[in-house]
Design a protein around this motif. Structure first.
Motif, PDB file in Angstrom:
ATOM      1  N   PHE A  46     -35.771  -6.481 -12.574  1.00  8.04           N
ATOM      2  CA  PHE A  46     -35.412  -5.648 -11.425  1.00  8.04           C
ATOM      3  C   PHE A  46     -36.349  -4.456 -11.239  1.00  8.04           C
ATOM      4  O   PHE A  46     -36.237  -3.740 -10.248  1.00  8.04           O
ATOM      5  CB  PHE A  46     -33.943  -5.238 -11.505  1.00  8.04           C
ATOM      6  CG  PHE A  46     -33.031  -6.421 -11.313  1.00  8.04           C
ATOM      7  CD1 PHE A  46     -33.107  -7.189 -10.158  1.00  8.04           C
ATOM      8  CD2 PHE A  46     -32.122  -6.790 -12.285  1.00  8.04           C
ATOM      9  CE1 PHE A  46     -32.291  -8.296  -9.968  1.00  8.04           C
ATOM     10  CE2 PHE A  46     -31.291  -7.881 -12.110  1.00  8.04           C
ATOM     11  CZ  PHE A  46     -31.382  -8.648 -10.948  1.00  8.04           C
ATOM     12  N   ASP A  51     -33.936  -7.248  -6.073  1.00  7.19           N
ATOM     13  CA  ASP A  51     -32.711  -8.028  -6.246  1.00  7.19           C
ATOM     14  C   ASP A  51     -33.050  -9.518  -6.277  1.00  7.19           C
ATOM     15  O   ASP A  51     -34.207  -9.916  -6.096  1.00  7.19           O
ATOM     16  CB  ASP A  51     -31.686  -7.725  -5.145  1.00  7.19           C
ATOM     17  CG  ASP A  51     -32.242  -7.894  -3.735  1.00  7.19           C
ATOM     18  OD1 ASP A  51     -33.203  -8.676  -3.546  1.00  7.19           O
ATOM     19  OD2 ASP A  51     -31.717  -7.258  -2.808  1.00  7.19           O
ATOM     20  N   LYS A  52     -32.030 -10.328  -6.491  1.00  4.03           N
ATOM     21  CA  LYS A  52     -32.197 -11.780  -6.583  1.00  4.03           C
ATOM     22  C   LYS A  52     -32.781 -12.354  -5.291  1.00  4.03           C
ATOM     23  O   LYS A  52     -33.645 -13.237  -5.330  1.00  4.03           O
ATOM     24  CB  LYS A  52     -30.837 -12.429  -6.891  1.00  4.03           C
ATOM     25  CG  LYS A  52     -30.856 -13.938  -6.961  1.00  4.03           C
ATOM     26  CD  LYS A  52     -29.461 -14.450  -7.281  1.00  4.03           C
ATOM     27  CE  LYS A  52     -29.321 -15.923  -7.070  1.00  4.03           C
ATOM     28  NZ  LYS A  52     -27.950 -16.394  -7.369  1.00  4.03           N
TER      29      LYS A  52
END
Length: 174
Positions: A46, A51-52
């Motif tokens: 991160f 973020d993902k």
């Protein structure tokens, strides 16, 4: 081997993300699995990506670039449209046989666009469409800028993708 730079580490995260997302899709992939594959902690992941979703978007972009570059390199210096078709088809077959996650990532991308847009998220769709258009343009120009020929190339390619994805030989449709 020395320590990796942040750029090299970022690249290894993108490659790991392609492998993970290709296998288990956006929803089924955890950032923990990506971090583990790379050998970093989630907090480090991160620091490289917010973020993902940002990791997924980077994986989508890289996957489309890999495909576009395979076509571009294959057709470089090939003036004949028929010959360009064959060398690009061969390059793509080589790409998906040596890196099957490329094909699986495409399939995941298409499925994810529909799900994301159903929830009002247009970013993934925009990224996938931009990647597709860059691939289309590369192939289109390499084949002599004929729209029908380009459409035929992709129609054959998508049939090949579908057959490959379900485990049939590409010539099963003939």
């Amino acid at each position: 081997m020395g320590r990796m730079s942040a750029l090299e580490r970022r690249e290894s995260v993108i490659r790991a993300a392609i492998a993970e997302f290709a296998r288990t899709g956006y929803r089924g992939t955890s950032t923990a699995a990506i971090a583990k594959r790379v050998g970093v902690t989630q907090p480090y992941l991160f620091r490289l990506f917010p973020d993902k979703k940002a990791i997924f978007v980077a994986a989508l972009v890289r996957s489309a670039d890999d495909t576009r570059l395979a076509f571009e390199r294959a057709a470089d210096g090939v003036a004949d449209g028929e010959r360009a078709w064959q060398v690009m088809a061969d390059a793509y077959a080589q790409l998906i046989s040596t890196r099957p996650e490329t094909l699986l990532m495409q399939m995941q991308a298409y499925a994810t666009v529909a799900a994301a847009e159903a929830q009002g998220d247009d970013l993934v769709g925009e990224v996938v469409r931009a990647g597709w258009m860059s691939i289309w343009e590369t192939v289109h120009l390499s084949l002599g800028a004929d729209a029908e020929t380009t459409a035929s190339f992709f129609a054959c390619g998508m049939l090949g993708n579908a057959l490959t994805a379900i485990g049939l030989p590409v010539n099963a449709g003939r």
